[in-house]
Design a protein around this motif. Structure first.
Motif, PDB file in Angstrom:
ATOM      1  N   ASP B  32      37.797  51.926  41.292  1.00 14.99           N
ATOM      2  CA  ASP B  32      37.262  50.514  41.354  1.00 14.99           C
ATOM      3  C   ASP B  32      36.867  50.215  39.914  1.00 14.99           C
ATOM      4  OD1 ASP B  32      37.675  49.642  43.970  1.00 14.99           O
ATOM      5  OD2 ASP B  32      36.098  50.537  44.687  1.00 14.99           O
ATOM      6  N   PHE B  38      37.810  44.118  35.632  1.00 12.60           N
ATOM      7  CA  PHE B  38      38.555  43.692  37.075  1.00 12.60           C
ATOM      8  C   PHE B  38      39.700  44.533  37.320  1.00 12.60           C
ATOM      9  CE2 PHE B  38      41.595  40.859  35.032  1.00 12.60           C
ATOM     10  CZ  PHE B  38      41.043  40.632  33.775  1.00 12.60           C
ATOM     11  N   GLU B  78      47.674  39.860  40.154  1.00 13.76           N
ATOM     12  CA  GLU B  78      46.716  39.033  40.771  1.00 13.76           C
ATOM     13  C   GLU B  78      45.429  40.068  40.863  1.00 13.76           C
ATOM     14  OE1 GLU B  78      47.751  37.959  44.781  1.00 13.76           O
ATOM     15  OE2 GLU B  78      45.606  37.751  45.163  1.00 13.76           O
ATOM     16  N   VAL B  79      44.293  39.421  40.493  1.00 14.79           N
ATOM     17  CA  VAL B  79      42.902  40.014  40.625  1.00 14.79           C
ATOM     18  C   VAL B  79      42.703  40.431  42.013  1.00 14.79           C
ATOM     19  CG1 VAL B  79      40.715  40.054  40.011  1.00 14.79           C
ATOM     20  CG2 VAL B  79      42.069  38.792  38.351  1.00 14.79           C
ATOM     21  N   VAL B  80      42.484  41.804  42.220  1.00 19.28           N
ATOM     22  CA  VAL B  80      42.403  42.317  43.569  1.00 19.28           C
ATOM     23  C   VAL B  80      40.741  42.788  43.605  1.00 19.28           C
ATOM     24  CG1 VAL B  80      44.621  42.757  44.663  1.00 19.28           C
ATOM     25  CG2 VAL B  80      43.503  44.602  43.179  1.00 19.28           C
ATOM     26  N   ALA B  81      40.001  43.096  42.763  1.00 23.34           N
ATOM     27  CA  ALA B  81      38.613  43.505  42.763  1.00 23.34           C
ATOM     28  C   ALA B  81      38.236  43.165  41.193  1.00 23.34           C
ATOM     29  CB  ALA B  81      38.648  45.110  42.896  1.00 23.34           C
ATOM     30  N   SER B  82      36.725  42.647  41.433  1.00 17.14           N
ATOM     31  CA  SER B  82      36.502  42.121  40.099  1.00 17.14           C
ATOM     32  C   SER B  82      34.846  42.452  39.969  1.00 17.14           C
ATOM     33  CB  SER B  82      36.459  40.629  39.772  1.00 17.14           C
ATOM     34  OG  SER B  82      36.195  40.459  38.615  1.00 17.14           O
ATOM     35  N   VAL B  89      38.556  37.634  42.383  1.00 15.66           N
ATOM     36  CA  VAL B  89      39.757  38.107  43.396  1.00 15.66           C
ATOM     37  C   VAL B  89      40.596  36.887  43.576  1.00 15.66           C
ATOM     38  CG1 VAL B  89      40.141  39.083  45.629  1.00 15.66           C
ATOM     39  CG2 VAL B  89      38.304  40.043  44.108  1.00 15.66           C
ATOM     40  N   GLY B  90      41.796  37.046  43.621  1.00 13.92           N
ATOM     41  CA  GLY B  90      42.834  36.086  43.993  1.00 13.92           C
ATOM     42  C   GLY B  90      43.235  35.230  42.519  1.00 13.92           C
ATOM     43  N   TYR B 102      48.652  49.221  39.049  1.00 13.40           N
ATOM     44  CA  TYR B 102      47.247  48.660  39.129  1.00 13.40           C
ATOM     45  C   TYR B 102      46.796  48.835  37.504  1.00 13.40           C
ATOM     46  CZ  TYR B 102      47.600  48.247  44.273  1.00 13.40           C
ATOM     47  OH  TYR B 102      47.540  47.660  45.502  1.00 13.40           O
TER      48      TYR B 102
END
Lengths: 333, 333
Positions: B32, B38, B78-82, B89-90, B102
């Motif tokens: 993570d 991110f 696309e950002v999936v965790a930040s 995200v999104g 990733y």
């Protein structure tokens, strides 16, 4: 009255190196000038690398010399008869009068020489086409700036030795390349910061050693392997002025081009060809600049003058390609 | 939590054409994001001719990819965790995140994409590096003017197809060169005034026929024989923008350079290399210009998207050199 004049005509187009069969040395009777004409006794014939290109029947910046025509050449001489209002007997002149002893002219392209400024030989060298070529190639195409590193090939020749001295006078660091230890020694006398003997080979390494921070301006008179060595050692934003490619002028087919041309991308560099005749309007600027340096003792005009007359022209031309000269190569007519 | 991510690493440097032994396709666990980071789920991987150069251990405009490192690539995703204040995200983003599924990022070099302006694929093509390359190469290096003749090689590719349309929009006469009848037909649809199939050979003659008055601007993506054909057919004062040399990128040794480079002298022409990254400050100008043409219906962005994921990257890259694509070539991650 008429004047007996030896002249060199193009007998047949050479493939590769010109030889005896290329030329027809013959004597003609030149008549007295008619109204609007004058007659020049040619004293000096200029030998220029570009002459080789003029023998090829290809589309270029100037039409080729026709078979049967007198060979094109820059010359200097003296007016010996005149029916032209602007030219008097005794005037010293220069112009493209050809490889001959006597030439009739209507004045087109003929310039009167001020021998108080410089001798006729210099008007064919540093103050003539070679000097103009050096000046505009360095200033306009190379855009050399003080402090930059300038690499010059055929640096002991007519154009090259002028580039070297102009670049030094501007405050550039100058690297000259020539063939053989005598010329290299002469380049150092002329003011080169570094001088490279191309006959020692390893040109990529020799240029790298002489220009560890890269070459900003390469004034290219030769092409061939040295152009690749320069490309391998450019500084970012470098300019290559393509003036000639004497290394390949006598090749029978197109030699390989510069393998390392993609260095232009890596170093964001420019390679630009030029022809001195495009700068004709600005010749006075260049003559004034070079003459001023001569006056100030910052410039030495050097010429090598061969004897042998028009009959010696075929051998003299080959001498040019063999590099017999230091500075401008001339032939006494 | 961690994210299982396939990635393509450089296993060993290829000589010539890359093959299976060049790459190491492996799966790693990506943690993570930490504070200031991110995580991007990569959707599209850009395939670019420049990638081949990045594999060579030589001094160039950018350091090579190191052995064992993830292959460098432009991507979108696309950002999936930040845990980064500027990326949520999104968010749709693009950047040089590499051939992987990733990627963690600190935001350096990553741009948020406005998908209302164009889809992500176009942000990697006409509005991405290829588009920027086309724009600055044509405007700043080629200095194309309305009415001039512009020759474009690899004209069906990402950069070439953008050059074609930008030049047409400027009012130039445009000649596109590509491989095979389908691409040639497509070039005509794209607006080329003339389209040349390089596979038909006789390039000097084909270019002469298409540009009887000479080429004013040659936008060169390929090098090789076509560069010589362009040199043989320049207009006076022509500009050659050296963008790439895809024809030789997989050669094991330096191929012969352009034999006809002395045409630069005959035609008083300029050959200049450039690297798009130098124009970074002006990307917004180019994006605005191209987006405006898209809006006005004067520009069609074209992409070819391959499936196969990261494991399909080795084959996809070879497809680029074989010219499988029309427009921008992309790989779905």
């Amino acid at each position: 009255m008429s004047w007996s004049s030896q002249e060199a005509r193009l007998a047949e187009r050479p493939t590769g190196r010109p030889d005896a069969s290329t030329w027809d040395i013959t004597t003609v009777e030149v008549p007295d000038p008619e109204p609007g004409q004058f007659l020049v006794k040619v004293d000096l014939i200029s030998l220029d690398p570009a002459m080789r290109g003029w023998l090829n029947d290809v589309r270029s910046y100037i039409p080729p010399v026709g078979v049967g025509e007198v060979m094109r050449a820059f010359t200097s001489g003296e007016v010996v008869a005149s029916q032209h209002p602007d030219f008097a007997v005794g005037d010293a002149v220069s112009g493209v009068l050809g490889v001959r002893e006597y030439a009739l002219s209507d004045g087109k392209g003929v310039t009167k020489l001020d021998l108080d400024v410089a001798p006729a030989a210099t008007w064919l060298g540093a103050l003539g086409m070679p000097g103009m070529t050096a000046y505009f190639g360095l200033e306009d195409v190379g855009r050399a700036q003080p402090g930059e590193t300038v690499l010059v090939s055929a640096a002991a020749g007519a154009v090259g030795s002028t580039v070297v001295q102009l670049a030094k006078a501007k405050g550039c660091r100058v690297i000259g390349v020539a063939g053989g230890p005598e010329k290299v020694a002469w380049l150092r006398e002329l003011g080169c910061d570094e001088a490279i003997d191309r006959r020692e080979g390893n040109l990529v390494r020799q240029v790298r050693r002489a220009a560890p921070d890269g070459v900003d301006v390469y004034f290219d008179n030769v092409g061939g392997e040295l152009l690749d060595a320069a490309l391998a050692n450019l500084a970012r934003g470098a300019r290559i002025a393509i003036c000639g490619a004497i290394a390949s002028y006598n090749e029978e087919s197109l030699p390989p081009g510069p393998s390392r041309y993609m260095s232009l991308l890596v170093f964001r560099a420019t390679m630009q060809g030029f022809v001195v005749f495009d700068y004709e309007d600005r010749y006075p600027e260049a003559v004034a600049a070079i003459a001023r340096l001569v006056d100030q003792g910052q410039f030495v005009a050097t010429e090598t003058t061969l004897v042998g007359g028009v009959a010696g022209f075929p051998e003299a031309l080959l001498g040019l390609f063999d590099g017999v000269n230091t500075g401008k190569l001339l032939l006494q007519a």
